[in-house]
Design an enzyme around this catalytic site. Structure first.
Site, mmCIF file in Angstrom:
data_model
loop_
_atom_site.group_PDB
_atom_site.id
_atom_site.type_symbol
_atom_site.label_atom_id
_atom_site.label_comp_id
_atom_site.label_asym_id
_atom_site.label_seq_id
_atom_site.Cartn_x
_atom_site.Cartn_y
_atom_site.Cartn_z
ATOM 1 C CG ASP A 13 70.587 -5.804 22.127
ATOM 2 O OD1 ASP A 13 70.334 -7.021 22.099
ATOM 3 O OD2 ASP A 13 70.870 -5.141 21.115
ATOM 4 C CE LYS A 16 64.977 -8.828 25.054
ATOM 5 N NZ LYS A 16 65.802 -7.673 24.673
ATOM 6 N N GLY A 17 68.028 -11.483 28.858
ATOM 7 C CA GLY A 17 68.583 -12.812 29.105
ATOM 8 C C GLY A 17 69.061 -12.952 30.533
ATOM 9 C CG ASN A 38 65.153 -11.579 15.519
ATOM 10 O OD1 ASN A 38 64.906 -12.550 16.226
ATOM 11 N ND2 ASN A 38 64.219 -10.696 15.198
ATOM 12 N N GLY A 40 69.663 -12.049 20.701
ATOM 13 C CA GLY A 40 70.908 -12.524 21.313
ATOM 14 C C GLY A 40 70.807 -12.210 22.784
ATOM 15 C CG HIS A 41 67.912 -13.121 24.880
ATOM 16 N ND1 HIS A 41 66.638 -13.540 25.149
ATOM 17 C CD2 HIS A 41 67.769 -12.078 24.008
ATOM 18 C CE1 HIS A 41 65.770 -12.800 24.468
ATOM 19 N NE2 HIS A 41 66.438 -11.916 23.764
ATOM 20 C CD GLN A 226 63.373 -9.588 18.477
ATOM 21 O OE1 GLN A 226 62.263 -10.090 18.545
ATOM 22 N NE2 GLN A 226 64.457 -10.331 18.332
ATOM 23 C CB THR A 303 74.842 -8.543 13.767
ATOM 24 O OG1 THR A 303 74.510 -7.436 14.614
ATOM 25 C CG2 THR A 303 73.564 -9.192 13.254
ATOM 26 C CB SER A 415 70.966 -5.568 36.462
ATOM 27 O OG SER A 415 72.076 -6.276 35.985
HETATM 28 P P1 GDP Z 1 69.112 -8.976 25.813
HETATM 29 O O1 GDP Z 1 69.057 -9.121 24.334
HETATM 30 O O2 GDP Z 1 68.061 -8.057 26.343
HETATM 31 O O3 GDP Z 1 69.122 -10.298 26.534
HETATM 32 O O4 GDP Z 1 70.492 -8.270 26.129
HETATM 33 P P2 GDP Z 1 71.944 -8.640 25.490
HETATM 34 O O5 GDP Z 1 72.414 -9.892 26.136
HETATM 35 O O6 GDP Z 1 71.892 -8.592 24.017
HETATM 36 O O7 GDP Z 1 72.788 -7.386 25.933
HETATM 37 C C1 GDP Z 1 72.963 -7.048 27.260
HETATM 38 C C2 GDP Z 1 74.469 -7.015 27.550
HETATM 39 O O8 GDP Z 1 74.698 -6.393 28.791
HETATM 40 C C3 GDP Z 1 75.067 -8.405 27.705
HETATM 41 O O9 GDP Z 1 76.413 -8.349 27.300
HETATM 42 C C4 GDP Z 1 74.973 -8.671 29.200
HETATM 43 O O10 GDP Z 1 75.944 -9.598 29.669
HETATM 44 C C5 GDP Z 1 75.239 -7.294 29.739
HETATM 45 N N1 GDP Z 1 74.571 -6.955 31.007
HETATM 46 C C6 GDP Z 1 73.343 -7.298 31.443
HETATM 47 N N2 GDP Z 1 73.063 -6.664 32.613
HETATM 48 C C7 GDP Z 1 74.139 -5.913 32.906
HETATM 49 C C8 GDP Z 1 74.460 -4.992 33.954
HETATM 50 O O11 GDP Z 1 73.673 -4.733 34.854
HETATM 51 N N3 GDP Z 1 75.675 -4.382 33.887
HETATM 52 C C9 GDP Z 1 76.559 -4.619 32.896
HETATM 53 N N4 GDP Z 1 77.721 -3.962 32.923
HETATM 54 N N5 GDP Z 1 76.298 -5.465 31.885
HETATM 55 C C10 GDP Z 1 75.109 -6.092 31.892
HETATM 56 P P1 IMO Z 2 67.251 -9.003 21.500
HETATM 57 O O1 IMO Z 2 66.221 -10.043 21.825
HETATM 58 C C1 IMO Z 2 68.365 -5.466 19.198
HETATM 59 C C2 IMO Z 2 66.725 -5.136 15.144
HETATM 60 C C3 IMO Z 2 67.704 -5.223 14.010
HETATM 61 C C4 IMO Z 2 67.029 -4.329 12.994
HETATM 62 C C5 IMO Z 2 65.545 -4.622 13.215
HETATM 63 C C6 IMO Z 2 64.957 -5.629 12.246
HETATM 64 O O2 IMO Z 2 68.644 -9.480 21.621
HETATM 65 O O3 IMO Z 2 66.973 -7.743 22.252
HETATM 66 P P2 IMO Z 2 65.200 -8.261 11.993
HETATM 67 O O4 IMO Z 2 66.410 -9.113 11.728
HETATM 68 O O5 IMO Z 2 64.505 -8.586 13.265
HETATM 69 O O6 IMO Z 2 64.260 -8.210 10.827
HETATM 70 O O7 IMO Z 2 65.798 -6.767 12.146
HETATM 71 O O8 IMO Z 2 65.458 -5.140 14.540
HETATM 72 N N1 IMO Z 2 66.771 -6.275 16.093
HETATM 73 C C7 IMO Z 2 67.303 -6.212 17.324
HETATM 74 N N2 IMO Z 2 67.969 -5.220 17.941
HETATM 75 N N3 IMO Z 2 68.126 -6.615 19.860
HETATM 76 C C8 IMO Z 2 67.436 -7.617 19.266
HETATM 77 O O9 IMO Z 2 67.061 -8.725 19.920
HETATM 78 C C9 IMO Z 2 67.037 -7.454 17.918
HETATM 79 N N4 IMO Z 2 66.368 -8.229 17.038
HETATM 80 C C10 IMO Z 2 66.199 -7.494 15.925
HETATM 81 O O10 IMO Z 2 68.975 -4.747 14.362
HETATM 82 O O11 IMO Z 2 67.239 -2.989 13.343
HETATM 83 MG MG MG Z 3 70.302 -8.971 22.678
#
Ligand code: GDP
Ligand code: IMO
Ligand code: MG
Length: 432
Positions: A13, A16-17, A38, A40-41, A226, A303, A415
Site C-alpha cells: 500500500d 504502487k498503483g 490480495n 488493491g492498487h 504487496q 478488505t 507524490s
Molecule cells: P498500492 O497497493 O501500493 O497500490 O497502494 P494503495 O492503492 O493500496 O494505497 C495507497 C493509497 O494512497 C490510495 O488510496 C491512493 O489513492 C493514495 N495515494 C497514493 N499516492 C498518494 C499521495 O502521494 N498522497 C496521498 N494523499 N494519497 C496518495
Molecule cells: P498491495 O499490493 C497490504 C497482507 C495481509 C496479511 C498478509 C497475508 O495492495 O500492497 P494474504 O492474503 O496475502 O495471504 O495475507 O499480507 N497483504 C497486504 N497488505 N497490501 C497488500 O497488497 C497486501 N496483500 C497482502 O493483510 O497481513
Molecule cells: Mg494496496
C-alpha cells in the site's frame, strides 16, 4: 528501450498503483508478476478512482498492453468482474489489451475456504490476518504440484482429472480437520468451464510475447504487489504473503531474463503502514498514529481494514534497497506529513542492549525491536499543488535529502496527492 520494475519497499500500500499508472505513459507493456487479488492498487485519474486487484494498473491507457504473468494467482471470477467493470466504464478489455499466462495458477473456491478455516483455527498471536482471498492455499498447491493452471481449464478432461483429485483431498481436510461442509465437484466444474469459455482468447504465452516485445525495442513495466517486508523469504515471516514480492520475481513470475532489467523503482511511503498482523517496529499507538491514519485515508483497498500507521523506517527502506537492487525511490504521500511539528525516522533498532541495522532472523526478536529514532522539524505548508521540487518548502526538501542519504539512493519521483497529476517527476526511469 528500457525495462523497469516497480516494487513496494514496506508492507504494501505504498502507492504502487498510482506510480505504475503514471509511468505507463512511458511504457508499452505492463506486467503483474506475483500476488493475486490480495492486492488493491488505487488510481485516481481525472478525479475518478479505480481500484484494481488483478488487472495491471496500466489498463487505463487504451494503446498499451497488459499482462498477468505466471507468478500471479488468479481468481477467475474476480478477474472477470474487473474486466466487466472496465467495460462499464467505457474501457472494454480485449485480448489485444490483456494476456493471461497459461502457467498462472488458479484460485479455486476451496482455497478461499481453507484460507478462512486455517486462520480461524489459529490462536490469537499466531493469526496472520490474511485477506481471505485463498492466496496462501493456492501458492501452497502450486509448490506441492497439485495446483490447477489457467491453461488447464482449456482442456476439459485434464481439468476434470485435476479437479477430482483436489476435491477429494480438500473435502477430507474441510470436513475432518475443520468440521466444515464439503464442496461440490459439479458446481466448481461448471463454473470454471464457464469462465474458461470467456477467458480462452486471453490465455497465452506471456514469456514469448515479452521476448518479442523486448526484441522490438518496446518498454516494459513490471508491477509488483504487496511489499518487501511481506516477501515470503525476506519479510517478517510468517506474517507475510505467500509469494516473493521482491524484484527478482519480476523475472521468475513472468518468464523474462534478469539481464534485461534496467531499473528498479522502490515505492516508499513517507511514513509506514501495515494491514494485518505481525511486527511493525515504528508503529505509533498514539494520536500521531491516529492522525496519519485519518489524514492518509489509511484503509485497506481490498478488505477495508484500518491500516496501522507509524514513522518512516530507514532500516526497512534499506532492506528494500538491498533486496531489490533499487535504483531510484518514488516517495509517496508526502502531503500527508504536512502540519507535523517534527518527523521521526527509525535509523536502527535495539533489543536487550544489542543494536540491529538489519532485520533479525528470529520473529520473536523482531517483535521486540525498539526503534532508534532521529528527528527533524516538519513543514506546515500544504504541498499538494507542488509540481517542481523547488515548489516544496525547504524542510520537505531536507526530509527527502535525508532519506536519500540514509538509503544511498536517489529519488525518481515524489507524490503529493492521489491524482495522477499530483506528482513531481524528477527522472524518467525509461530514459537511460
Ligand atoms: P498500492 O497497493 O501500493 O497500490 O497502494 P494503495 O492503492 O493500496 O494505497 C495507497 C493509497 O494512497 C490510495 O488510496 C491512493 O489513492 C493514495 N495515494 C497514493 N499516492 C498518494 C499521495 O502521494 N498522497 C496521498 N494523499 N494519497 C496518495
Ligand atoms: P498491495 O499490493 C497490504 C497482507 C495481509 C496479511 C498478509 C497475508 O495492495 O500492497 P494474504 O492474503 O496475502 O495471504 O495475507 O499480507 N497483504 C497486504 N497488505 N497490501 C497488500 O497488497 C497486501 N496483500 C497482502 O493483510 O497481513
Ligand atoms: Mg494496496
Amino acid at each position: 528501450m528500457a525495462n523497469v520494475v516497480i516494487v513496494g519497499t514496506q508492507w504494501g500500500d505504498e502507492g504502487k498503483g498510482k506510480v505504475v499508472d503514471l509511468l505507463t505513459n512511458y511504457a508499452d507493456y505492463v506486467v503483474r508478476f506475483q500476488g493475486g487479488n490480495n492486492a488493491g492498487h488505487t488510481l485516481v485519474v481525472e478525479g475518478k478512482q479505480y481500484i484494481f486487484h488483478l488487472i495491471p494498473s496500466g489498463i487505463l491507457y487504451e494503446n498499451k498492453k497488459c499482462m498477468i504473468g505466471n507468478g500471479v494467482v488468479i481468481d477467475p471470477a474476480i478477474l472477470l468482474s474487473e474486466m466487466n467493470e472496465l467495460t462499464e466504464a467505457g474501457l472494454p478489455v480485449s485480448p489485444e489489451r490483456l494476456t493471461i499466462s497459461q502457467n498462472a495458477h488458479l484460485i479455486m473456491p476451496y482455497h478461499k475456504l481453507l484460507d478462512g478455516a486455517s486462520e480461524s483455527a489459529k490462536k490469537d498471536g499466531t493469526k496472520i490476518g490474511t485477506t481471505g482471498r485463498g492466496i496462501g492455499p493456492c501458492y501452497g498447491d502450486k509448490i506441492l504440484r497439485s495446483g490447477i493452471k489457467a491453461g488447464d481449464i482449456l482442456d476439459e478432461s485434464l481439468f476434470r482429472e485435476k479437479l477430482r483429485e483436489n476435491i477429494d483431498e480438500k473435502n477430507f481436510l474441510l470436513t475432518t480437520k475443520y468440521g466444515a461442509k464439503p464442496i461440490s465437484f459439479d458446481e466448481i466444474l461448471a463454473a470454471y468451464l464457464d469462465h474458461a469459455e470467456i477467458l480462452a482468447p486471453y490465455i497465452g504465452n506471456v514469456s514469448v510475447e515479452l521476448d518479442r516485445a523486448r526484441k522490438a525495442g518496446k518498454h516494459i513495466l513490471f508491477e509488483g504487489a504487496q511489499g518487501t517486508q511481506l516477501d515470503v523469504d525476506h519479510g517478517t515471516y510468517p506474517f507475510v504473503t505467500s509469494s516473493n514480492t521482491i524484484s527478482g520475481n519480476a523475472c521468475t513470475g513472468s518468464g523474462f531474463g534478469p539481464s534485461h532489467i534496467d531499473q528498479v523503482i522502490g515505492i516508499l511511503k513517507a511514513y509506514t503502514t501495515r494491514v494485518g498482523e505481525g511486527p511493525f517496529p515504528s508503529e505509533l499507538f498514539d494520536e500521531t498514529g491516529e492522525a496519519l491514519q485519518k489524514k492518509g485515508g489509511e484503509f485497506g483497498a481490498t478488505t477495508g481494514r484500518k491500516r496501522r500507521c507509524g514513522w518512516l523506517d530507514a532500516v526497512v527502506a534499506n532492506e528494500a534497497v538491498r533486496l531489490n537492487g533499487i535504483t531510484g525511490l518514488a516517495i509517496t504521500k508526502l502531503d500527508v506529513l504536512s502540519g507535523e511539528k517534527s518527523l521521526k525516522t527509525a535509523v536502527s533498532y535495539e533489543v536487550d542492549g544489542k543494536r540491529y541495522e538489519a532485520m533479525p532472523g528470529n520473529i520473536r526478536t523482531t517483535a521486540r525491536l525498539k526503534p532508534v529514532y532521529e528527528e527533524m522539524p516538519g513543514w506546515q505548508e500544504d504541498i499538494s499543488k507542488a509540481r517542481n521540487i523547488d515548489d516544496l518548502p525547504a524542510k520537505a526538501r531536507d526530509y527527502i535529502k535525508r532519506i536519500e542519504e540514509l538509503t544511498e539512493t536517489p529519488t525518481t519521483l515524489l507524490s503529493v496527492g492521489p491524482g495522477r497529476e499530483e506528482t513531481i517527476l524528477l527522472r524518467n526511469p525509461f530514459e537511460k
